[in-house]
Scaffold this active site. Structure first.
Site, PDB file in Angstrom:
ATOM      1  N   ARG A  82      37.776  30.559  45.323  1.00 40.00           N
ATOM      2  CA  ARG A  82      38.140  30.903  46.704  1.00 40.00           C
ATOM      3  C   ARG A  82      36.918  30.843  47.609  1.00 40.00           C
ATOM      4  O   ARG A  82      36.961  30.262  48.693  1.00 40.00           O
ATOM      5  CB  ARG A  82      38.760  32.316  46.746  1.00 40.00           C
ATOM      6  CG  ARG A  82      40.170  32.349  46.216  1.00 40.00           C
ATOM      7  CD  ARG A  82      40.771  33.745  46.224  1.00 40.00           C
ATOM      8  NE  ARG A  82      42.191  33.675  45.897  1.00 40.00           N
ATOM      9  CZ  ARG A  82      42.873  34.621  45.263  1.00 40.00           C
ATOM     10  NH1 ARG A  82      42.257  35.737  44.880  1.00 40.00           N
ATOM     11  NH2 ARG A  82      44.148  34.481  45.022  1.00 40.00           N
ATOM     12  N   ARG A  92      45.718  46.260  43.496  1.00 35.81           N
ATOM     13  CA  ARG A  92      45.935  45.822  42.111  1.00 35.81           C
ATOM     14  C   ARG A  92      46.100  47.035  41.202  1.00 35.81           C
ATOM     15  O   ARG A  92      46.874  46.999  40.240  1.00 35.81           O
ATOM     16  CB  ARG A  92      44.767  44.955  41.649  1.00 35.81           C
ATOM     17  CG  ARG A  92      44.660  43.631  42.421  1.00 35.81           C
ATOM     18  CD  ARG A  92      43.472  42.814  41.978  1.00 35.81           C
ATOM     19  NE  ARG A  92      43.372  41.530  42.660  1.00 35.81           N
ATOM     20  CZ  ARG A  92      42.634  41.325  43.756  1.00 35.81           C
ATOM     21  NH1 ARG A  92      41.946  42.306  44.290  1.00 35.81           N
ATOM     22  NH2 ARG A  92      42.590  40.126  44.307  1.00 35.81           N
ATOM     23  N   ASP A 151      58.749  34.458  27.554  1.00 34.37           N
ATOM     24  CA  ASP A 151      59.064  35.442  28.591  1.00 34.37           C
ATOM     25  C   ASP A 151      60.165  36.350  28.059  1.00 34.37           C
ATOM     26  O   ASP A 151      60.994  35.945  27.254  1.00 34.37           O
ATOM     27  CB  ASP A 151      59.523  34.756  29.884  1.00 34.37           C
ATOM     28  CG  ASP A 151      59.406  35.668  31.093  1.00 34.37           C
ATOM     29  OD1 ASP A 151      58.457  35.489  31.888  1.00 34.37           O
ATOM     30  OD2 ASP A 151      60.251  36.592  31.236  1.00 34.37           O
ATOM     31  N   ALA A 157      56.499  33.657  31.918  1.00 38.73           N
ATOM     32  CA  ALA A 157      56.843  32.329  32.467  1.00 38.73           C
ATOM     33  C   ALA A 157      57.153  32.442  33.956  1.00 38.73           C
ATOM     34  O   ALA A 157      57.998  31.734  34.484  1.00 38.73           O
ATOM     35  CB  ALA A 157      58.035  31.749  31.702  1.00 38.73           C
ATOM     36  N   ASP A 189      38.018  33.976  41.956  1.00 37.69           N
ATOM     37  CA  ASP A 189      37.316  34.507  43.138  1.00 37.69           C
ATOM     38  C   ASP A 189      36.207  33.542  43.578  1.00 37.69           C
ATOM     39  O   ASP A 189      35.985  33.348  44.779  1.00 37.69           O
ATOM     40  CB  ASP A 189      36.750  35.902  42.829  1.00 37.69           C
ATOM     41  CG  ASP A 189      37.859  36.902  42.519  1.00 37.69           C
ATOM     42  OD1 ASP A 189      38.934  36.793  43.135  1.00 37.69           O
ATOM     43  OD2 ASP A 189      37.657  37.768  41.647  1.00 37.69           O
ATOM     44  N   HIS A 229      37.665  42.843  39.414  1.00 39.51           N
ATOM     45  CA  HIS A 229      38.571  42.039  40.249  1.00 39.51           C
ATOM     46  C   HIS A 229      39.343  42.987  41.174  1.00 39.51           C
ATOM     47  O   HIS A 229      40.530  43.211  41.022  1.00 39.51           O
ATOM     48  CB  HIS A 229      39.534  41.264  39.341  1.00 39.51           C
ATOM     49  CG  HIS A 229      40.429  40.327  40.082  1.00 39.51           C
ATOM     50  ND1 HIS A 229      39.969  39.375  40.947  1.00 39.51           N
ATOM     51  CD2 HIS A 229      41.779  40.177  40.064  1.00 39.51           C
ATOM     52  CE1 HIS A 229      40.994  38.691  41.432  1.00 39.51           C
ATOM     53  NE2 HIS A 229      42.108  39.167  40.917  1.00 39.51           N
TER      54      HIS A 229
END
Ligand code: TXD
Length: 323
Positions: free
Chosen positions: A151, A88, A33, A10, A148, A175
């Site tokens: 964007r 990442r 969460d 969350a 992506d 990614h």
């Protein structure tokens, strides 16, 4: 029957995704969460906005997975986000433990759902999710390409001073820094981008797309993008719930398509009620093919980390194993 989406995590992406789902009147939402009160508090706040937004979707929040029972779609957003200077892949170890603790509870409580993984590193976490669910590959996909591509669509529209509605784009691959935005398949009302801009300008837009996540991280300093990621996950959930048969880029398991096997990677797929209905194979030039292959090989390296965590032959295990 009321429709239901579970959102795990969350935080920024999860709570915003829940908001998008509600305000699109898509489905009821169950928000989970690990932090006590966080999901319950955000769910209550979102429920109190319902009279103002004029929808009748319900939202509940909890630390308990019981609330996700009956969900047709589960979106996993739990995990650490990037800070400036991080890649990442730097998130892999910590987020594998988080995703590894979540998936068994998803399987136990929503065994027939379709899973959309959002947590980074995206392709590796989608692979881990698939391994731990032991669901057919059609029911496990990762969200990255929609973001992506959105964007890239925005960058093109901004550059050409055109409506974003007239711009379509396709970004394939993992990614990460090796993602493969495709200028030939980026079009303005059918006109390929290379017809509209010189090669150097096209390349700048492609590079800005590869760096799109980092550009936001650098500005925010304390976390990563979440508005566009939340919209992207909501789009995928919507395609499933409404059986829309949309053609969207998603991270899925490849079994020979594009000459790639047993690897999770972003490719165009048709998404509907059953999940991934078809992996669509676009004709690619040799240069595009080798960029996609290089990107997939980078993902494959990260996937080895998951194999190490799971042990040598998880297929002989009990199905779901918390890490
Ligand atoms: O394109 C994409 N796929 C992405 C991915 C785009 C944007 C963000 N992307 C990734 O999503 C990002 O790198 C992170 O790995 C996740 C979540 O990003 P977000 O910005 O939402 O991070 P937050 O705000 O820190 O929220 C994470 C929440 C937070 O509330 C934690 O308490 C919760 O995850 N969390 C957990 N929930 C449930 N169960 C466990 N174990 C757990 N651990 C943390």
């Amino acid at each position: 029957m009321r429709r239901k989406i579970a959102v795990i995590g969350a935080g920024n992406v999860g709570a915003t995704c829940a908001q998008r789902v509600l305000e699109r009147r898509l489905a009821d939402v169950a928000l989970v969460d690990v932090v006590d009160g966080l999901a319950a508090g955000k769910a209550l706040d979102l429920a109190e906005a319902a009279p103002l937004e004029g929808h009748d979707c319900r939202i509940t929040g909890s630390t308990s997975y019981e609330i996700i029972r009956g969900a047709q779609v589960v979106v996993v957003t739990a995990g650490l986000a990037r800070k400036p200077g991080m890649s990442r892949s730097d998130l892999a170890g910590a987020n594998a433990k988080i995703v590894g603790s979540i998936i068994p509870q998803v399987v136990a409580n929503a065994p027939d759902a379709i899973l959309i993984t959002v947590t980074n590193p995206l392709d590796t976490m989608t692979y881990l999710s698939w391994k731990l669910t032991r669901w057919p590959a059609e029911r496990v996909m990762g969200m990255a390409g929609v973001l992506d591509s959105a964007r890239l669509r925005f960058f093109v529209a901004e550059k050409l001073n055109l409506s974003v509605q007239d711009v379509d784009a396709m970004v394939m691959g993992g990614h990460g820094d090796s993602m493969v935005p495709l200028p030939r398949y980026t079009t303005v009302n059918g006109i390929p981008l290379p017809e509209l801009l010189p090669p150097a300008e096209v390349e700048k837009l492609m590079q800005r797309t590869r760096d799109g996540g980092a550009e936001v991280v650098k500005l925010l300093k304390t976390g990563s993008a979440f508005y566009a990621p939340a919209s992207s996950a909501a789009d995928m959930a919507q395609a499933i719930l409404n059986d829309e048969h949309r053609l969207l880029p998603a991270c899925v398991r490849l079994s020979g398509q594009y000459g790639l096997k047993d690897v999770f990677c972003g490719v165009p797929v048709r998404i509907g009620a059953k999940g991934v209905e078809e992996i669509v194979q676009l004709p690619l030039t040799d240069a595009e093919k080798s960029a996609l292959k290089a990107s997939a090989e980078a993902v494959r390296q990260d996937m080895k980390m998951v194999d190490d965590l799971l042990g040598s032959d998880p297929s002989k295990g009990k199905g779901v194993r918390p890490l």
